[in-house]
Design an enzyme around this catalytic site. Structure first.
Site, PDB file in Angstrom:
ATOM      1  N   ASP A 268       0.839  -1.203   0.000  1.00  0.00           N
ATOM      2  CA  ASP A 268       0.000   0.000   0.000  1.00  0.00           C
ATOM      3  C   ASP A 268       0.872   1.251   0.000  1.00  0.00           C
ATOM      4  O   ASP A 268       1.322   1.710   1.039  1.00  0.00           O
ATOM      5  CB  ASP A 268      -0.921  -0.014   1.237  1.00  0.00           C
ATOM      6  CG  ASP A 268      -1.823   1.212   1.297  1.00  0.00           C
ATOM      7  OD1 ASP A 268      -1.910   1.935   0.279  1.00  0.00           O
ATOM      8  OD2 ASP A 268      -2.440   1.429   2.359  1.00  0.00           O
ATOM      9  N   LYS A 275       1.632   7.976   0.362  1.00  0.00           N
ATOM     10  CA  LYS A 275       2.051   8.044   1.756  1.00  0.00           C
ATOM     11  C   LYS A 275       3.421   8.720   1.869  1.00  0.00           C
ATOM     12  O   LYS A 275       4.203   8.678   0.920  1.00  0.00           O
ATOM     13  CB  LYS A 275       2.176   6.621   2.335  1.00  0.00           C
ATOM     14  CG  LYS A 275       0.864   5.911   2.575  1.00  0.00           C
ATOM     15  CD  LYS A 275       1.101   4.520   3.149  1.00  0.00           C
ATOM     16  CE  LYS A 275      -0.206   3.779   3.369  1.00  0.00           C
ATOM     17  NZ  LYS A 275      -1.055   4.370   4.426  1.00  0.00           N
ATOM     18  N   ASP A 345      -5.624   6.435  -0.637  1.00  0.00           N
ATOM     19  CA  ASP A 345      -5.001   5.644   0.428  1.00  0.00           C
ATOM     20  C   ASP A 345      -6.053   4.933   1.293  1.00  0.00           C
ATOM     21  O   ASP A 345      -5.708   4.119   2.141  1.00  0.00           O
ATOM     22  CB  ASP A 345      -4.115   6.556   1.287  1.00  0.00           C
ATOM     23  CG  ASP A 345      -3.109   5.789   2.119  1.00  0.00           C
ATOM     24  OD1 ASP A 345      -2.983   4.558   1.909  1.00  0.00           O
ATOM     25  OD2 ASP A 345      -2.459   6.415   2.971  1.00  0.00           O
ATOM     26  N   GLU A 347      -7.901   2.473   0.566  1.00  0.00           N
ATOM     27  CA  GLU A 347      -8.147   1.452  -0.457  1.00  0.00           C
ATOM     28  C   GLU A 347      -8.708   0.151   0.111  1.00  0.00           C
ATOM     29  O   GLU A 347      -9.415  -0.576  -0.571  1.00  0.00           O
ATOM     30  CB  GLU A 347      -6.843   1.165  -1.222  1.00  0.00           C
ATOM     31  CG  GLU A 347      -5.870   0.180  -0.574  1.00  0.00           C
ATOM     32  CD  GLU A 347      -5.312   0.642   0.771  1.00  0.00           C
ATOM     33  OE1 GLU A 347      -5.358   1.854   1.054  1.00  0.00           O
ATOM     34  OE2 GLU A 347      -4.845  -0.213   1.547  1.00  0.00           O
ATOM     35  N   ARG A 349     -10.978  -0.564   2.363  1.00  0.00           N
ATOM     36  CA  ARG A 349     -12.444  -0.654   2.452  1.00  0.00           C
ATOM     37  C   ARG A 349     -13.074  -0.871   1.087  1.00  0.00           C
ATOM     38  O   ARG A 349     -14.142  -1.472   0.978  1.00  0.00           O
ATOM     39  CB  ARG A 349     -12.980   0.603   3.148  1.00  0.00           C
ATOM     40  CG  ARG A 349     -12.727   1.882   2.407  1.00  0.00           C
ATOM     41  CD  ARG A 349     -12.857   3.114   3.291  1.00  0.00           C
ATOM     42  NE  ARG A 349     -11.699   3.277   4.170  1.00  0.00           N
ATOM     43  CZ  ARG A 349     -11.573   4.259   5.082  1.00  0.00           C
ATOM     44  NH1 ARG A 349     -12.549   5.142   5.237  1.00  0.00           N
ATOM     45  NH2 ARG A 349     -10.504   4.341   5.825  1.00  0.00           N
TER      46      ARG A 349
HETATM   47  N1  BES Z   1      -3.131   0.296   5.336  1.00  0.00           N
HETATM   48  C1  BES Z   1      -3.485   1.576   5.813  1.00  0.00           C
HETATM   49  C2  BES Z   1      -3.721   1.604   7.321  1.00  0.00           C
HETATM   50  C3  BES Z   1      -2.523   1.365   8.190  1.00  0.00           C
HETATM   51  C4  BES Z   1      -1.753   2.430   8.626  1.00  0.00           C
HETATM   52  C5  BES Z   1      -2.180   0.095   8.612  1.00  0.00           C
HETATM   53  C6  BES Z   1      -0.664   2.209   9.446  1.00  0.00           C
HETATM   54  C7  BES Z   1      -1.098  -0.114   9.426  1.00  0.00           C
HETATM   55  C8  BES Z   1      -0.334   0.935   9.849  1.00  0.00           C
HETATM   56  C9  BES Z   1      -4.757   2.045   5.136  1.00  0.00           C
HETATM   57  O1  BES Z   1      -4.922   1.644   3.826  1.00  0.00           O
HETATM   58  C10 BES Z   1      -4.731   3.533   5.124  1.00  0.00           C
HETATM   59  O2  BES Z   1      -3.894   4.073   4.457  1.00  0.00           O
HETATM   60  N2  BES Z   1      -5.615   4.167   5.878  1.00  0.00           N
HETATM   61  C11 BES Z   1      -5.680   5.583   5.972  1.00  0.00           C
HETATM   62  C12 BES Z   1      -7.087   5.996   5.656  1.00  0.00           C
HETATM   63  C13 BES Z   1      -7.238   7.477   5.448  1.00  0.00           C
HETATM   64  C14 BES Z   1      -6.596   7.878   4.150  1.00  0.00           C
HETATM   65  C15 BES Z   1      -8.715   7.800   5.437  1.00  0.00           C
HETATM   66  C16 BES Z   1      -5.308   5.973   7.393  1.00  0.00           C
HETATM   67  O3  BES Z   1      -5.679   5.260   8.317  1.00  0.00           O
HETATM   68  O4  BES Z   1      -4.606   6.966   7.551  1.00  0.00           O
HETATM   69 ZN    ZN Z   2      -4.016  -0.125   3.317  1.00  0.00          ZN
HETATM   70 MN    MN Z   3      -3.978   2.890   2.446  1.00  0.00          MN
END
Ligand code: BES
Ligand code: ZN
Ligand code: MN
Length: 498
Positions: A268, A275, A345, A347, A349
């Site tokens: 990701d 990111k 990001d 993704e 869901r």
């Molecule tokens: N895979 C990430 C969540 C994550 C972050 C898992 C850190 C493990 C450690 C997920 O896809 C993500 O990027 N979530 C974002 C959502 C936001 C853009 C609404 C998040 O949690 O910041």
């Molecule tokens: Zn993710």
């Molecule tokens: Mn993500």
């Protein structure tokens, strides 16, 4: 890999000996008198000098005490009558680091009931896991040497019988940890699908869907995430038919299966909403939800669990490129609902939306549990101690919470409510997929809930639990396989035929 055997209780002639010391002023442990007799009291003297009282989590190593033993490792187990499956596993796990210089060790467990002797073995096995496929220069003397562990039990045959189902759970845990540990250049969606396919040898039936099949199913959400990557997506469905009535009769008469669904983002990057660079390498384990579903299904098959279960994983890579999805895009999900993409990001869901919808339409399951490293927000809320549990069903939540306490893979229930759901309103589509930062693990769960068709469902946000940066009793640092033991216990306690 650690080879575990069970034997009658007797003082070993060489190697390391682990004593399980009951808490008290004067330490007591199985084989303590024997080892003292053979060593002129060296072990008791050492324990006294160390003021070792047998508290859980404590240990004391006595080197070369005599009688041919390389070392005696005393492990505190607290009060014998208070020992549970989980605390016995922890005792077994605690012993492992002290044994890394021996090739073989014996654990004196004849004072324990057979099930707890097996739990000691489980803990030791879990802690001794190591992923060293890519270390080519590690010197032999730097590698842990422990190869053979004998659990000395009151009834070795019965203890071994108790170990057999634990061993298959352990094998499932290893499958998950291996998958989650693999680097993202090796483990892309197609490769992960192939590794799952290979598990047909356990008796699972495995179906693999490529982009064409998923396009036919209308998977606009999952395919939108995948479109920026040179690596094609997959959906994999694993079937386990273990219920006595399964296979017989018409489909309509078969029991409804239980269903597990996993987020499998093999890397990701965030996509166009990319990111920050720091820590991005962690996003190789963004497929841990899927990895857990795979290990769980392997465990169910391995012990021939008397249940019908399906495991579905959505495997994609989230990358930025000229073909990548944009913020502002609108996609049509398999359920027909449209979604405005706000942040590429978010993704996971999107992947779950299509796979959950397919699952309920195709299998009409008794319940669905999804697992996903879904949000950073759940880490802010719960840290690395509890996974977030979201559910529309109090019964399933209670069962999950009980299994969590029993296995030590803990979950904490979080709220769902209309007020959160309303925040998903979009000006252009049926919904948007993200809200502002406040409560964003909850609004992510609300989004997913829109794709479960009112079915009994639980969502485990395991973002804080899938990977560990420090060793604990039964989990060496790295991939934890969080959820395999929890869900295996859920199934064993409530969903198998007698
Ligand atoms: N895979 C990430 C969540 C994550 C972050 C898992 C850190 C493990 C450690 C997920 O896809 C993500 O990027 N979530 C974002 C959502 C936001 C853009 C609404 C998040 O949690 O910041
Ligand atoms: Zn993710
Ligand atoms: Mn993500």
């Amino acid at each position: 890999m650690l080879d575990i055997g069970f034997a009658k209780s007797a003082l070993p002639k060489n190697g390391a000996l682990v004593l399980l010391v009951e808490e008290g002023e004067k330490p007591t442990a199985d084989l303590l008198a024997e080892v003292d007799h053979a060593t002129g009291g060296a072990v008791s003297r050492a324990l006294e000098a160390a003021e070792f009282k047998g508290k859980p989590g404590t240990s004391c190593t006595i080197l070369a005490p005599g009688a041919g033993l390389s070392r005696v490792v005393a492990i505190g187990i607290g009060k014998l009558e208070a020992l549970t499956q989980r605390t016995a596993e922890e005792a077994g796990g605690h012993a492992v680091p002290a044994l890394s210089r021996d090739t073989h060790a014996s654990i004196a467990a004849a004072a324990l009931p057979d099930a707890l002797a097996a739990a000691i073995a489980m803990g030791a096995a879990l802690r001794s896991y190591r992923f060293d496929r890519y270390r080519t220069k590690e010197k032999a003397e730097d590698k842990p040497k422990l190869a053979k562990l004998h659990v000395l039990a009151a009834h070795p045959v019965r203890a071994k019988e108790a170990w057999t189902p634990l061993q298959t759970t352990f094998d499932g845990v290893c499958i998950t940890r291996d998958l989650v540990s693999e680097p993202p250049n090796v483990l892309n969606p197609a490769e992960m699908a192939e590794r799952i396919k290979a598990l047909e040898s356990l008796g699972l039936k495995v179906e693999v869907f490529g982009p064409k099949e998923m396009a036919k199913l209308g998977f606009g959400a999952l395919l939108g995430v995948a479109q920026g990557s040179a690596n094609e997506p997959r959906m994999v469905v694993m079937h386990w038919h273990g219920a006595s009535s399964s296979g017989k009769g018409k489909k309509a008469q078969r029991p409804q299966p239980i269903a597990f669904v996993g987020k499998g983002v093999t890397f990701d990057s965030g996509g166009i909403s990319i990111k920050p660079a720091a820590g991005m390498e962690d996003m190789k384990w963004d497929m841990a939800g899927a990895g857990t579903v795979v290990g769980l299904m392997a465990a169910l098959a391995g012990r021939q669990a008397k249940v019908d279960a399906v495991g579905l994983v959505g495997l994609v890579e989230n990358m930025p490129s000229g073909t990548a999805q944009r913020p502002g895009d609108v996609v049509k999900t398999a359920s027909g609902q449209t979604v405005e993409i706000i942040n590429t990001d978010a993704e996971g869901r999107m992947v779950l939306a299509d796979v959950l919808h397919y699952c309920l339409e195709k299998y009409d399951p008794k319940f669905m549990v999804d697992l996903a490293t879904l949000t950073g927000s759940i880490i802010v809320a719960l840290g690395h101690e509890y996974a977030g549990l979201f559910s529309n069903d109090d019964g399933l939540s209670a069962q999950l919470t009980a299994a969590a306490e029993e296995t030590g893979e803990r979950v904490w229930r979080m709220p769902l409510a209309d007020a959160y759901d309303r925040q998903l309103k979009s000006d252009i589509a049926d919904m948007k997929h993200v809200t502002g930062r406040p409560g964003s693990a909850i609004t992510a769960a609300q989004f997913i809930q829109r794709f479960v068709g009112g079915r009994t469902w639980a969502h485990l946000d395991i973002a804080g639990m899938a990977w560990s940066t420090k060793d604990s009793a039964c989990v060496p640092k790295g991939a934890t396989a969080f959820g395999v033991r929890l869900l295996d216990r859920l199934v064993a306690s409530h969903y198998e035929e007698a």
